[in-house]
Design a protein around this motif. Structure first.
Motif, short mmCIF file in Angstrom:
data_model
loop_
_atom_site.label_atom_id
_atom_site.label_comp_id
_atom_site.label_asym_id
_atom_site.label_seq_id
_atom_site.Cartn_x
_atom_site.Cartn_y
_atom_site.Cartn_z
N THR A 202 -3.13 -5.76 -0.42
CA THR A 202 -3.82 -6.18 0.80
C THR A 202 -2.95 -7.17 1.57
OG1 THR A 202 -4.92 -7.99 -0.40
CG2 THR A 202 -6.09 -5.86 -0.26
N GLY A 203 -3.32 -7.42 2.81
CA GLY A 203 -2.59 -8.40 3.60
C GLY A 203 -1.69 -7.82 4.66
N GLY A 204 -1.62 -6.50 4.72
CA GLY A 204 -0.84 -5.88 5.78
C GLY A 204 0.65 -5.89 5.52
N GLU A 205 1.42 -5.69 6.57
CA GLU A 205 2.87 -5.58 6.46
C GLU A 205 3.48 -6.90 5.99
OE1 GLU A 205 6.64 -4.33 9.36
OE2 GLU A 205 4.55 -3.88 9.93
N LYS A 206 4.45 -6.81 5.09
CA LYS A 206 5.07 -7.99 4.50
C LYS A 206 6.10 -8.62 5.45
CE LYS A 206 3.18 -7.11 0.39
NZ LYS A 206 2.08 -7.91 -0.17
N LYS A 207 6.15 -9.95 5.41
CA LYS A 207 7.19 -10.70 6.12
C LYS A 207 8.23 -11.10 5.07
CE LYS A 207 4.66 -13.96 7.96
NZ LYS A 207 4.29 -15.11 8.85
N GLY B 233 2.36 -2.47 3.48
CA GLY B 233 0.98 -2.89 3.24
C GLY B 233 0.10 -1.84 2.62
N ARG B 234 0.71 -0.79 2.05
CA ARG B 234 -0.10 0.30 1.47
C ARG B 234 -0.35 0.12 -0.03
NH1 ARG B 234 3.14 2.46 5.35
NH2 ARG B 234 4.85 2.98 3.96
#
Length: 375
Positions: A149-154, A145-146
């Protein structure tokens, strides 16, 4: 000085924000030749510079005497071993024309072949390993997520045949599957090449496209169905002209199979020299599942690599394995019954599924999140 925490500085903004306090930092692939920096006042204790460029007055002796460690640049390479970001299609395709392929991608591949591929000399091998390590780092930044945007990927991986034609029924199913998974909040990763891999990244790109518009895309691509067909790249470019803005996904191709073009539908390209690192890494990041469309020997290898990770709980959890193609996997190859037998009594026995329906595959991913296993 020992460092309990190492900071990565891969942009000039991040470097300048440190205000000279560089201890325990790794500075990756930056060009300081036109940047105003008071080098005399910097804290160099424990800093490592990877392939950076400095003004003429900032010599290697000066940096080393201040306590820095320097990994110097390699001369005469068409790639940067210390790159601080993943590739984009525009970078790899730079120099390509319909008349001749003089792209960056092709130049790197030609260099790779000239140097002996996996039998390169010691310096070339070292440069390739450093490059692939930098790509690993870029993938971690993206999925953590760096980068977006949207944080850690699934992450859901999609595998399948590289020779699957654009007018094949399973190509179209994979496009719809990747589109629907992307709409559901998952992040698609593929092997980055043609066939099923292209379909996966295309589906993610077309996240906002209707079924009717999808049929128009299929008609465009069907004019050049195979990656060796005349007009193959041009057809992909026509789709991008029609749909210039799309969803995000990851392609993970390799120059080891450089005769196969990287597809043009992923926003992020993690291209490797080492195919073994690339394949194992692609399966490892797909923590929310892997979909296996019909494929041949390569796909079969990936099935058992993924099964091994689940069987031995290599990463402390199991994740779904979905086989898209009932006849292929239950009759023609018997791979699904084989895996069912192998999984008996194991946690991942409930995490394998075979179907021909896109909706069923999407539902299985959604209802089978990664399962943490206590060892």
């Amino acid at each position: 000085m020992r460092c309990s925490v190492v900071r990565e500085l891969d942009s000039l903004d991040a470097f300048l924000k440190q205000k000279g306090q560089l201890h325990c930092a790794v500075v990756q692939g930056l060009d300081f030749t036109n940047v105003e920096v008071d080098w005399e006042r910097l804290d160099f204790d424990g800093v490592v510079f990877l392939g950076c460029h400095f003004p003429k007055e900032v010599t290697a002796d000066f940096l080393i005497n201040k306590g820095a460690v320097i990994f110097p640049a390699f001369p005469n390479l068409p790639y940067n071993p210390y790159r601080n970001r993943l590739y984009a299609r525009e970078e790899l395709m730079e120099g390509w024309t319909e008349a001749e392929d003089r792209s960056v991608d092709k130049r790197i591949y030609d260099h790779f072949v000239k140097k002996g591929r996996s039998k390169a000399d010691i310096l070339e091998s070292l440069a390739q390993r450093l490059h692939d390590h930098a790509i690993d780092d870029g993938v971690r930044d993206l999925l953590g997520g760096r980068i977006e945007t949207g944080g850690e990927k699934k992450v859901v991986g999609i595998m399948g045949g590289h020779s699957t034609a654009r007018d094949d029924v399973y190509y179209k199913k994979v496009v719809r599957l990747a589109r629907d998974l992307s709409r559901a909040g998952y992040f698609i990763a593929s092997g980055g090449g043609p066939g099923t891999m292209e379909a996966a990244n295309l589906g993610a790109w077309l996240i906002d496209v209707s079924d009717e518009e999808l049929e128009e895309v299929f008609q465009i691509l069907a004019r050049a169905p195979h990656f060796e067909s005349p007009g193959y790249m041009q057809a992909a470019r026509k789709v991008l002209e029609r749909h210039p803005k799309g969803g995000t996904s990851l392609a993970i191709p390799t120059w080891f199979y450089g005769h196969e073009p990287s597809n043009l539908f992923s926003k992020h390209i993690a291209k490797y020299f080492s195919n073994s690192i690339r394949e194992d890494g692609l399966l490892a990041i797909a923590t929310h599942g892997v979909v296996f469309a019909p494929g041949s020997a390569g796909t079969t290898q990936e099935i058992f690599m993924d099964a091994t990770q689940n069987h031995y709980v290599t990463f402390d959890e199991v994740s779904p394995m979905i086989f898209l193609g009932e006849k292929r996997y239950t009759e023609d190859t018997m791979l699904f019954p084989c895996l069912e037998q192998l999984a008996q009594g194991r946690d991942y026995a409930a995490y394998i599924h075979c179907t021909d329906e896109v909706d069923s595959a999407v539902s299985f991913v959604r209802t089978h999140p990664p399962f943490k296993v206590s060892k």
